[in-house]
Structure formats: C-alpha cells, structure tokens
Design an enzyme around this catalytic site. Structure first.
Site, PDB file in Angstrom:
ATOM      1  N   CYS A 164      -0.060 -13.162   3.432  1.00  0.00           N
ATOM      2  CA  CYS A 164      -1.377 -12.974   4.061  1.00  0.00           C
ATOM      3  C   CYS A 164      -2.537 -13.323   3.120  1.00  0.00           C
ATOM      4  CB  CYS A 164      -1.551 -11.530   4.543  1.00  0.00           C
ATOM      5  SG  CYS A 164      -0.359 -11.000   5.784  1.00  0.00           S
ATOM      6  N   ARG A 165      -2.779 -12.478   2.114  1.00  0.00           N
ATOM      7  CA  ARG A 165      -4.013 -12.583   1.331  1.00  0.00           C
ATOM      8  C   ARG A 165      -3.965 -13.652   0.252  1.00  0.00           C
ATOM      9  NH1 ARG A 165      -4.002  -6.559  -0.489  1.00  0.00           N
ATOM     10  NH2 ARG A 165      -1.789  -7.107  -0.381  1.00  0.00           N
ATOM     11  N   SER A 166      -2.927 -13.666  -0.576  1.00  0.00           N
ATOM     12  CA  SER A 166      -2.942 -14.640  -1.688  1.00  0.00           C
ATOM     13  C   SER A 166      -2.781 -16.084  -1.214  1.00  0.00           C
ATOM     14  CB  SER A 166      -1.942 -14.276  -2.794  1.00  0.00           C
ATOM     15  OG  SER A 166      -0.616 -14.301  -2.354  1.00  0.00           O
ATOM     16  N   CYS A 184      -0.666 -11.294  -4.395  1.00  0.00           N
ATOM     17  CA  CYS A 184      -0.764 -10.119  -3.522  1.00  0.00           C
ATOM     18  C   CYS A 184       0.623  -9.490  -3.432  1.00  0.00           C
ATOM     19  CB  CYS A 184      -1.354 -10.469  -2.160  1.00  0.00           C
ATOM     20  SG  CYS A 184      -0.352 -11.576  -1.133  1.00  0.00           S
ATOM     21  N   ASN A 204       2.736 -12.238  -0.438  1.00  0.00           N
ATOM     22  CA  ASN A 204       2.471 -13.685  -0.522  1.00  0.00           C
ATOM     23  C   ASN A 204       2.573 -14.374   0.844  1.00  0.00           C
ATOM     24  OD1 ASN A 204       3.799 -16.656  -2.167  1.00  0.00           O
ATOM     25  ND2 ASN A 204       1.674 -16.069  -1.944  1.00  0.00           N
ATOM     26  N   ASP A 240      -5.366  -5.149   3.239  1.00  0.00           N
ATOM     27  CA  ASP A 240      -4.161  -5.888   3.607  1.00  0.00           C
ATOM     28  C   ASP A 240      -4.112  -6.107   5.117  1.00  0.00           C
ATOM     29  OD1 ASP A 240      -1.685  -6.980   3.915  1.00  0.00           O
ATOM     30  OD2 ASP A 240      -0.777  -5.702   2.386  1.00  0.00           O
TER      31      ASP A 240
HETATM   32  P1  4NP Z   1       0.076  -9.667   1.732  1.00  0.00           P
HETATM   33  O1  4NP Z   1       0.431  -8.747   2.980  1.00  0.00           O
HETATM   34  O2  4NP Z   1       0.383  -8.858   0.485  1.00  0.00           O
HETATM   35  O3  4NP Z   1      -1.384  -9.909   1.878  1.00  0.00           O
HETATM   36  O4  4NP Z   1       0.912 -10.897   1.857  1.00  0.00           O
HETATM   37  C1  4NP Z   1       1.675  -8.108   3.117  1.00  0.00           C
HETATM   38  C2  4NP Z   1       2.720  -8.797   3.685  1.00  0.00           C
HETATM   39  C3  4NP Z   1       3.942  -8.164   3.858  1.00  0.00           C
HETATM   40  C4  4NP Z   1       4.105  -6.848   3.467  1.00  0.00           C
HETATM   41  C5  4NP Z   1       3.048  -6.162   2.898  1.00  0.00           C
HETATM   42  C6  4NP Z   1       1.847  -6.802   2.723  1.00  0.00           C
HETATM   43  N1  4NP Z   1       5.334  -6.189   3.671  1.00  0.00           N
HETATM   44  O5  4NP Z   1       5.424  -4.994   3.368  1.00  0.00           O
HETATM   45  O6  4NP Z   1       6.292  -6.822   4.135  1.00  0.00           O
END
Ligand code: 4NP
Length: 155
Positions: free
Chosen positions: A14-16, A9, A12, A124
C-alpha cells in the site's frame, strides 16, 4: 554518484509502493532520473511477490503515475549502505527496522519532510481504505524529501 532511496512500510503493497512511485515521478519530472535508484520494501513477508494493492494502483493511475513493482521484504543488504536514504512510513516501521538491523545513519520517517501537515505517521490504508488521504500525505512528504536531498547532495 547514484543516490539510493528505499521506502519501507509493513506489507510493501500500500504505502511504500505509492511513495516509491510518487517519488520516482517527481524525480523524472525534475530530470534527475539518472541520479537516483529508487525502490521499496516491507518489514513483513506476507505479501512477497504480490502486485500493489488495488487501492494504491487506482489512486496512482488517477494521478497519471505508473507503477509495476512487486512486493518484497527488506534485506540486510538494503540496510548495509549508510548512505542509502531509508524512508519509513510510520514509527512502527522505524522501530521494526532498528530492532532487526540496528541503527542506520540515514533513516527517517517520510513525514519528517512534509511541509503541509503536522501528521507524523502515514496511516495504513490496508485498514482505513483511505487511499486519497494517504496519497496527499505521501506526495507532501516526497516533495519535501526531494528538496532536502537536492540541497544535501547539491543536485
Ligand atoms: P502497507 O499496508 O504496510 O502500507 O503495505 C499493509 C499491507 C498488509 C498488511 C498490513 C499493512 N498485512 O497485515 O497484511
């Protein structure tokens, strides 16, 4: 032969990591633990070294799924083996990987494998905070992914 699966994702956190934990759980339940090496990584580097987001840790705990990983960024080495299953959460992850590393022969979006939803991108939760919806989508995708890999790899 070990089957490598890498969930990707943006951050790294939340989703992955959620997909990694859910998929590992399904693999363990199917008694296939020794056949797989499962990991996750982010296209971005903002959260490297951090634990998963509290929302991800909470929803996994609610469903009795353990996770202790720390965030890391995707590397060239991750993308080097054409047999590794590279499983992204949304179109922008797929586009980002292709732009940075070039085309990969075994790269898919997780929800390509989902049976219960027509949604194609895992939203997200860093922005939506809707970790329950993400959990349902991730589980649907992981179940379909495991079935597909079992058929393809004869497991
Ligand atoms: P993820 O979510 O891609 O599912 O881990 C996010 C976590 C942090 C950010 C964006 C998406 N960020 O912009 O910091």
């Amino acid at each position: 032969m070990t089957i490598n699966v890498l969930f990707v994702c943006l951050g790294n956190i939340c989703r992955s990591p959620m997909a990694e934990a859910v998929f590992q759980h399904l693999v363990n339940e199917a008694d296939l633990t020794d056949q797989f090496r499962i990991d996750s990584a982010g296209t971005g580097n903002w959260h490297v070294g951090e634990k998963a987001h509290p929302g991800t840790r909470q929803i996994l705990a609610e469903h009795g799924i353990a996770y202790n990983g720390r965030a890391r960024q995707v590397t060239r080495q991750d993308m080097a083996d054409p047999h590794t299953y590279i499983i992204t959460m949304d179109k922008s992850n797929s586009d980002d990987l292709r732009r940075v590393f070039g085309p990969h022969a075994n790269q898919y979006r997780l929800l390509d494998f989902a049976r219960e939803t027509a949604v194609t991108d895992v939203p997200d939760p860093y922005y939506t905070n809707n970790f329950e919806t993400v959990y349902q989508l991730v589980t649907d995708g992981c179940q379909g992914l495991l079935e597909t890999i079992r058929q393809r790899e004869g497991l």
